[in-house]
Design an enzyme around this catalytic site. Structure first.
Site, PDB file in Angstrom:
ATOM      1  N   GLY A   1      57.177  37.193  73.423  1.00  0.00           N
ATOM      2  CA  GLY A   1      56.624  36.933  74.675  1.00  0.00           C
ATOM      3  C   GLY A   1      55.102  36.497  73.659  1.00  0.00           C
TER       4      GLY A   1
ATOM      5  N   SER B   1      60.590  37.857  67.819  1.00  0.00           N
ATOM      6  CA  SER B   1      59.623  36.824  67.701  1.00  0.00           C
ATOM      7  C   SER B   1      58.499  37.454  67.850  1.00  0.00           C
ATOM      8  CB  SER B   1      60.112  36.378  69.194  1.00  0.00           C
ATOM      9  OG  SER B   1      59.155  35.579  69.524  1.00  0.00           O
ATOM     10  N   ALA B   2      57.595  37.816  69.434  1.00  0.00           N
ATOM     11  CA  ALA B   2      56.266  38.419  68.914  1.00  0.00           C
ATOM     12  C   ALA B   2      56.690  39.719  68.374  1.00  0.00           C
ATOM     13  CB  ALA B   2      55.769  38.333  70.433  1.00  0.00           C
TER      14      ALA B   2
ATOM     15  N   HIS C   1      61.063  31.635  65.033  1.00  0.00           N
ATOM     16  CA  HIS C   1      60.771  30.373  65.144  1.00  0.00           C
ATOM     17  C   HIS C   1      60.459  29.335  64.306  1.00  0.00           C
ATOM     18  CE1 HIS C   1      61.981  32.112  69.435  1.00  0.00           C
ATOM     19  NE2 HIS C   1      60.470  32.569  68.981  1.00  0.00           N
TER      20      HIS C   1
ATOM     21  N   GLU D   1      65.339  30.329  63.266  1.00  0.00           N
ATOM     22  CA  GLU D   1      66.209  30.711  64.838  1.00  0.00           C
ATOM     23  C   GLU D   1      68.028  31.582  63.692  1.00  0.00           C
ATOM     24  OE1 GLU D   1      65.933  27.723  67.698  1.00  0.00           O
ATOM     25  OE2 GLU D   1      63.315  29.187  68.759  1.00  0.00           O
TER      26      GLU D   1
END
Lengths: 235, 235
Positions: free
Chosen positions: B90, B122-123, B159, B194
């Site tokens: 997020g 991710s985050a 990413h 990714e």
């Protein structure tokens, strides 16, 4: 009376620095012999002097002299006395940190509101909004606040980029990021594509260039605004 | 002994949420019946409960129960008692702000260092580094600090995206942004594409997946690291 140019980018692909804006800048800075340059955003980490030299070469084409704010003992005095001011692009976190460190965020806002002609490109445009919270930049330094100059009543996303529908990359699109901003904030955001700029004359905010700009508001469908639109209604 | 998976993304193009990681997660969380989920990053501003429900559906495929940290009165206690922990993606600024607001950054780091199995995507991966300063996210909220969990001795860029050489867009490439970071900071940065993840077992940090990862160090030419490389040497 405010007299401000807020450009998405300094440079278009396959063009020289500021090239596409020079005719506009000749007019914008017609009463200035010397431009005070704020090199704080330091693109790629180049020095204030290197950046100022590069900008000087571009402005020489319209017979303007450029002096970097770092060359003055007192940065606030330099801003007060400037005939015209240009803040270049680079990293918005670095720019905002340095403006606060040198205690000039407020005075810069003040002189521009009082009529000193101002040009911002990229990071230098980002700071024209209420906050820097819709920058594309990496948070490579920690600024004491995200609050910026507040010259207009909305925020900016320079270098606005439409989603690449062919991409398999799972990182967020620009539109997704701005929507996420609006899950936490009410301030409208203008996505300004490269080649577009805002021309602020007093209370009139005209979209210039050949492209439409994308307006994002909380809980509303984004809107494409035509060149020539007065954006004063956005707040 | 540290037991951590740090994934670039939760989801690959045209796949379901966490799908490519499920075989790995079955092993990683083999001793856990219940996973504590940290939904603070709230992608697209969805609610903690919506996010937790979505994650619960994915983990149900490997017979794990998921409970959101927001369901507990005392977030720190929930972390201390967790069998395994997952922090989803997020917005990293939102995530880090909430971790500080709930006063759990330190305890989260502590239990993971002491061996509670952890998954970040991710985050949730970004915060495994020393700071969140190489996130790709927009600064939509202002966190009290950029300091994060410090589970490894470098920072992450999830990413990670290679430059698009055909693009006419003038915004900075990811590589340019990370180089700019190194004009102001010495901490190495790993660009994790990714489909790649790091498998941390004690002091061993193995690059997993089929792709190379790009290592950036201050004043050095970036380096491509092969899958299977132990990244323990990066500090």
């Amino acid at each position: 009376m405010k007299n401000i140019l807020i450009a998405s980018t300094s440079t278009l692909a396959n063009e020289n620095y500021l090239e596409y804006l020079l005719p506009e800048l000749q007019l914008h800075f017609q009463n200035c012999n010397t431009i005070l340059f704020v090199p704080y955003a330091r693109p790629g980490g180049i020095s204030h002097q290197e950046y100022t030299t590069m900008v000087g070469l571009a402005f020489a084409k319209i017979n303007k002299k450029v002096i970097g704010i770092h060359e003055f003992e007192d940065a606030a005095e330099a801003i007060k006395n400037a005939e015209g001011i240009f803040t270049g692009g680079g990293n918005t976190f670095v720019l905002v940190s340095q403006l606060y460190k040198n205690n000039v965020m407020e005075i810069l806002s003040e002189v521009i509101k009082n009529g000193t002609p101002y040009l911002g490109t990229s990071a230098g445009s980002n700071i024209c909004g209420l906050t820097m919270q819709t920058t594309n930049d990496m948070p490579i330094v920690y600024p004491p606040s995200f609050k910026t100059l507040g010259l207009i009543h909305f925020n900016l996303n320079p270098h606005y980029l439409d989603p690449d529908t062919s991409s398999k990359h799972m990182g967020e699109t620009r539109e997704t990021r701005i929507k996420e901003y609006h899950a936490f904030n009410t301030v409208p955001v203008l996505g300004l594509r490269e080649g577009s700029w805002l021309d602020v004359k007093g209370d009139t905010i005209t979209l210039k260039g050949h492209l439409t700009a994308r307006l994002f508001r909380q809980n509303q469908i984004p809107e494409e605004l035509e060149p020539g639109t007065d954006l004063n209604f956005v707040k």
